[in-house]
Write a protein that holds these residues in place. Sequence first.
Motif, PDB file in Angstrom:
ATOM      1  N   GLU A 176       0.854  -1.184   0.000  1.00 35.48           N
ATOM      2  CA  GLU A 176       0.000   0.000   0.000  1.00 35.48           C
ATOM      3  C   GLU A 176       0.896   1.242   0.000  1.00 35.48           C
ATOM      4  OE1 GLU A 176      -3.710   1.927   2.587  1.00 35.48           O
ATOM      5  OE2 GLU A 176      -2.853  -0.012   3.148  1.00 35.48           O
ATOM      6  N   LEU A 177       1.173   1.754  -1.199  1.00 33.03           N
ATOM      7  CA  LEU A 177       2.121   2.858  -1.328  1.00 33.03           C
ATOM      8  C   LEU A 177       1.513   4.211  -0.978  1.00 33.03           C
ATOM      9  CD1 LEU A 177       3.792   1.782  -4.688  1.00 33.03           C
ATOM     10  CD2 LEU A 177       4.708   1.503  -2.383  1.00 33.03           C
ATOM     11  N   ASP A 178       0.186   4.328  -1.103  1.00 35.00           N
ATOM     12  CA  ASP A 178      -0.461   5.634  -0.898  1.00 35.00           C
ATOM     13  C   ASP A 178      -1.099   5.774   0.474  1.00 35.00           C
ATOM     14  OD1 ASP A 178       0.184   6.377  -3.520  1.00 35.00           O
ATOM     15  OD2 ASP A 178      -1.596   5.363  -4.304  1.00 35.00           O
ATOM     16  N   ARG A 179      -0.703   4.913   1.391  1.00 30.94           N
ATOM     17  CA  ARG A 179      -1.287   4.976   2.728  1.00 30.94           C
ATOM     18  C   ARG A 179      -0.968   6.307   3.399  1.00 30.94           C
ATOM     19  NH1 ARG A 179       0.076   0.870   7.788  1.00 30.94           N
ATOM     20  NH2 ARG A 179      -1.375   1.799   9.286  1.00 30.94           N
ATOM     21  N   ILE A 180      -1.965   6.908   3.970  1.00 31.65           N
ATOM     22  CA  ILE A 180      -1.802   8.183   4.674  1.00 31.65           C
ATOM     23  C   ILE A 180      -1.772   7.904   6.170  1.00 31.65           C
ATOM     24  CG2 ILE A 180      -2.800  10.446   5.142  1.00 31.65           C
ATOM     25  CD1 ILE A 180      -4.102  10.325   2.388  1.00 31.65           C
TER      26      ILE A 180
END
Length: 354
Positions: A250-254
């Motif tokens: 999950e590269l776009d996890r905030i």
Amino acid sequence: MTPQPSSPAETVVELAGITKRFTGTLANDAVDLRVRRGEIHALMGENGAGKSTLMSILYGMLRPDAGTIRVHGREVNFSDPADAIGAGLGMVHQGFRLFDSLTVAENIVFRTEPRRFGLLDRAAARRRVRELAEEHGLPVDPDARVGALPIGVRQRVEILKLLHRGARVLILDEPTAVLTPDEAGKLFAVLKSLAEQGHSVILVTHKLNEVLSVSDNVTVLRDGRVTARLRTADTTAAEIAEAMTGRRVELDRIHPPGTPGAVVLSVSGVRGVDLTVRAGEIVGIAGVAGNGQSELIEALAGLRPVTAGHIELAGRDITHESPAGRRAAGLAYVPEDRAAVGTAPAASVAENLA
């Protein structure tokens, strides 16, 4: 995974079935790699995937247990890096191989010195370096002492040294590990220019954004094996990350913002800087190279005397404490130049950890 497409461009380096074992470890397992003229080829993988081992084999630093290497279609068996250099290969290592006490020009022409009356022709050496620097967009001062240069400029010297020796294939092992984002951007512009001139670049890295911005093709290693061969324009960061790790990432996890606690580091008036660092907080210090960041950090670490101001760590005054005393108080320092300052290369891992 998308297969690497065929291309009419000339293959300059081809590794086939490269296998290398160390005691208890299979570092490379029948690895194939093909690099074409004028391309930037990214070799990716997590730490320990076998990237550096594979490049050490290509550069003659290690001998493979199995497999073949071809350069311009001719099978080669390099016994040392000198053989690889003679075949037109050059490698910039993570730890630079330069003489700090010599000038830029002396480092670049070392062992290939222009001579006059049997002596080093310094004027010719400086002229050669200026020509190379201008031709490839790598500005350096031929008369500067290498030991006084920032990391980014030392890397330019390494690249110029290889170009001076006629390298047509450049291997860069984690070249941005010690560079600022601005320095990395300038390096990538140089690599693109070299590729346009017909040089081939093998970029060893595990940084996804760099690969997507600069490379033409990607080969991914995991546990010593090739897991993907990709055309950069047709792939994504998620696809590369999955090939590297073997799972979806999950590269776009905030991440939610943290809640800083009590002040753990307080700096006032040290080299004109005031700052506080709280528990659970990341504080960035930004600025163009040469504006005092390194000097400030060295003062905090105890490597540079504090002539004015005050440093307090967890309520304790450490302004004039020794580096050992600061470590005992809980302060750790990871230097910019890990090879020259952060480690003792001649000592063992255990001795370095101690």
